[in-house]
Design a protein around this motif. Structure first.
Motif, short mmCIF file in Angstrom:
data_model
loop_
_atom_site.label_atom_id
_atom_site.label_comp_id
_atom_site.label_asym_id
_atom_site.label_seq_id
_atom_site.Cartn_x
_atom_site.Cartn_y
_atom_site.Cartn_z
N ILE A 163 -8.21 18.94 -16.08
CA ILE A 163 -8.51 19.06 -14.65
C ILE A 163 -9.31 17.85 -14.18
N TYR A 164 -10.36 17.51 -14.93
CA TYR A 164 -11.21 16.39 -14.54
C TYR A 164 -10.41 15.10 -14.42
N TYR A 165 -9.47 14.89 -15.34
CA TYR A 165 -8.66 13.67 -15.29
C TYR A 165 -7.74 13.67 -14.07
N LEU A 166 -7.06 14.79 -13.83
CA LEU A 166 -6.05 14.83 -12.77
C LEU A 166 -6.66 14.68 -11.37
N VAL A 167 -7.81 15.35 -11.14
CA VAL A 167 -8.40 15.30 -9.80
C VAL A 167 -9.17 14.01 -9.56
N ARG A 168 -9.41 13.24 -10.61
CA ARG A 168 -10.09 11.95 -10.45
C ARG A 168 -9.13 10.76 -10.46
N ALA A 169 -7.87 11.01 -10.84
CA ALA A 169 -6.93 9.90 -10.92
C ALA A 169 -5.61 10.21 -10.19
N PRO A 170 -4.58 10.71 -10.88
CA PRO A 170 -3.27 10.79 -10.22
C PRO A 170 -3.19 11.76 -9.05
N TRP A 171 -3.99 12.84 -9.07
CA TRP A 171 -3.90 13.83 -8.00
C TRP A 171 -5.01 13.68 -6.96
N LYS A 172 -5.83 12.69 -7.07
CA LYS A 172 -6.98 12.56 -6.17
C LYS A 172 -6.53 12.34 -4.73
N ASP A 173 -7.14 13.07 -3.81
CA ASP A 173 -6.81 12.96 -2.40
C ASP A 173 -7.32 11.63 -1.84
N PRO A 174 -6.45 10.74 -1.40
CA PRO A 174 -6.92 9.45 -0.87
C PRO A 174 -7.73 9.59 0.42
N MET A 175 -7.60 10.74 1.08
CA MET A 175 -8.35 10.99 2.31
C MET A 175 -9.54 11.92 2.06
N GLY A 176 -9.89 12.07 0.81
CA GLY A 176 -10.94 13.03 0.46
C GLY A 176 -12.34 12.45 0.43
N PHE A 179 -14.28 12.38 -2.95
CA PHE A 179 -14.51 13.58 -3.74
C PHE A 179 -13.36 13.79 -4.73
N PRO A 180 -13.66 14.22 -5.97
CA PRO A 180 -12.60 14.47 -6.95
C PRO A 180 -11.90 15.79 -6.66
N GLN A 181 -10.85 15.72 -5.88
CA GLN A 181 -10.10 16.91 -5.51
C GLN A 181 -8.72 16.50 -5.04
N THR A 182 -7.78 17.45 -5.05
CA THR A 182 -6.45 17.17 -4.53
C THR A 182 -6.45 17.37 -3.01
N ARG A 183 -5.38 17.00 -2.39
CA ARG A 183 -5.24 17.28 -0.96
C ARG A 183 -5.10 18.78 -0.75
N ARG A 184 -5.46 19.25 0.42
CA ARG A 184 -5.33 20.67 0.73
C ARG A 184 -3.85 21.03 0.77
N PHE A 185 -3.52 22.20 0.22
CA PHE A 185 -2.12 22.61 0.19
C PHE A 185 -1.59 22.84 1.60
N ALA A 186 -0.29 22.66 1.75
CA ALA A 186 0.36 22.98 3.01
C ALA A 186 0.34 24.49 3.24
N SER A 187 0.54 24.90 4.47
CA SER A 187 0.42 26.33 4.82
C SER A 187 1.39 27.20 4.04
N GLU A 188 2.58 26.68 3.74
CA GLU A 188 3.55 27.49 3.00
C GLU A 188 3.18 27.66 1.53
N ALA A 189 2.20 26.91 1.05
CA ALA A 189 1.74 27.03 -0.33
C ALA A 189 0.44 27.81 -0.43
N LEU A 190 0.02 28.47 0.65
CA LEU A 190 -1.21 29.24 0.66
C LEU A 190 -0.89 30.73 0.76
N LEU A 191 -1.67 31.55 0.07
CA LEU A 191 -1.47 32.99 0.13
C LEU A 191 -1.89 33.51 1.51
N PRO A 192 -1.08 34.36 2.10
CA PRO A 192 -1.48 34.93 3.40
C PRO A 192 -2.57 35.98 3.23
N ASN A 193 -3.43 36.10 4.23
CA ASN A 193 -4.44 37.16 4.25
C ASN A 193 -3.78 38.45 4.73
#
Length: 361
Positions: A163-176, A179-193
């Motif tokens: 996890i630490y490697y992926l969120v700091r390198a290939p999956w890191k959000d360029p607009m973040g 911060f070591p994190q991926t981009r926020r998922f699109a609405s169709e990839a989120l569980l509905p409430n």
């Protein structure tokens, strides 16, 4: 020096005592926890009240209970199936992480072009990721006779580093903003409430459905019978035609797949992206859930709620009485200790050994 007492196994332990032990473990945890925290300078009674009672009496916390209980129930159900077969999967946390990572890969790969099929595909990927990670200790156990306790546990730490490697390198959000994190998922990839205005997502009813299906399978199918027989009487199971190696594979794949499903539901629900804080010890806490629920999928539902109460109550106690975040772990550890100690007393009786002089007489 010979001990004056020994443990003698009871021939027919009381079923009432077996199922009363988890309740007694919770009550003893509350009593002893209040005493311990009072002795070290905290409001012990207040700590027990905030951790165990406030989440139930405060209606605003009920939605938190559902969200926290869902992954614990799903992982706990998988572990209860494995433990029934005497297959000791201790690495559900790593399988939970790999399920979350596999679902994240689907969400990122389909970003901007997803549809109704995105969430089902993420669910399949999450289960496949957990199963693939559980297959490693299964292979080592069946081919090289390597203990699955060690291999599954050690693989957990490898998944955290991944996890630490992926969120700091290939999956890191360029607009973040760094911060070591991926981009926020699109609405169709989120569980509905499922309830507007709350945080209760679709993973909560899914957890209940998983537990009900598992209960039916374990009590009404050949698969469930195989798990129980191999775990309780391996020699009789071999005589009856059940393969021990096949059972090991099935137990680890099922428990790993359910842990991976829990990881998918968490990353698509509360987190909505992959972050370094994704490992939340749900996989380790679910071990307590499985035993507190007596390795019964229906019991796991109630045990998952109990452990969710400690999580939510621990967060409340931090803000109301200044209790440390580690206090939740202390209460959970005491609960497991009292549960295991109660199991020993239910299944064994303490018998006094007669002195040598009395024995000769």
């Amino acid at each position: 020096m010979m001990m004056p007492f020994r443990l003698e196994k009871r021939r027919d332990p009381s079923q009432v005592m077996i199922y009363a032990t988890p309740v007694a473990a919770v009550l003893l945890t509350m009593i002893v926890g209040a005493i311990i925290f009072s002795l070290i300078g905290f409001d012990g009674v207040g700590a027990v009240r905030e951790i165990f009672l406030t989440p139930l009496t405060n209606s605003f916390k009920w939605q938190d209970l559902g969200v926290k209980a869902a992954p614990l129930i799903i992982i706990g159900v998988g572990l209860s199936i494995a433990y029934r077969a005497n297959v000791w999967n201790i690495g559900a946390e790593g399988q939970y992480i790999m399920g979350g990572l596999a679902a994240t890969w689907v969400a990122l790969s389909t970003h901007g072009m997803g549809g109704w099929w995105t969430l089902p595909l993420m669910g399949i990927a999450g289960m496949a990721g957990g199963m693939a990670y559980a297959a490693i200790p299964a292979l080592l156990r069946t081919r090289l006779n390597v203990n699955e306790i060690l291999t599954s546990l050690m693989l957990t730490y490898a998944s955290v580093q991944l996890i630490y490697y992926l969120v700091r390198a290939p999956w890191k959000d360029p607009m973040g903003m760094g911060f070591p994190q991926t981009r926020r998922f699109a609405s169709e990839a989120l569980l509905p409430n499922i309830f507007p205005g709350t945080i209760v997502h679709a993973g909560v009813p899914i957890a209940i459905i998983v537990a009900l299906i598992a209960w039916f399978v374990m009590s009404r199918s050949v698969f469930g019978y195989q798990m129980k027989v191999v775990g309780a009487a391996p020699h009789a199971a071999r005589y009856g035609g059940f393969s021990e190696n096949k059972t090991i594979w099935l137990a680890l794949l099922v428990s790993g797949g359910l842990a991976g499903l829990a990881g998918m539901l968490e990353v698509a629900g509360p987190f909505q992206r992959m972050v370094p804080g994704f490992p939340t010890n749900y996989g380790f806490t679910a071990i307590i859930v499985a035993f507190l629920g007596r390795l019964n999928p229906l019991g796991v539902i109630f045990a998952g709620i109990v452990m969710a109460i400690t999580f939510v109550g621990g967060e409340v106690a931090q803000t109301t009485i200044g209790l440390s975040s580690s206090a939740t772990g202390v209460f959970q550890a005491m609960m497991l200790f009292f549960l295991l100690a109660g199991d020993i007393l239910v299944r064994y009786r303490i018998k006094r050994l007669a002195p040598q002089g009395e024995a000769r007489a």
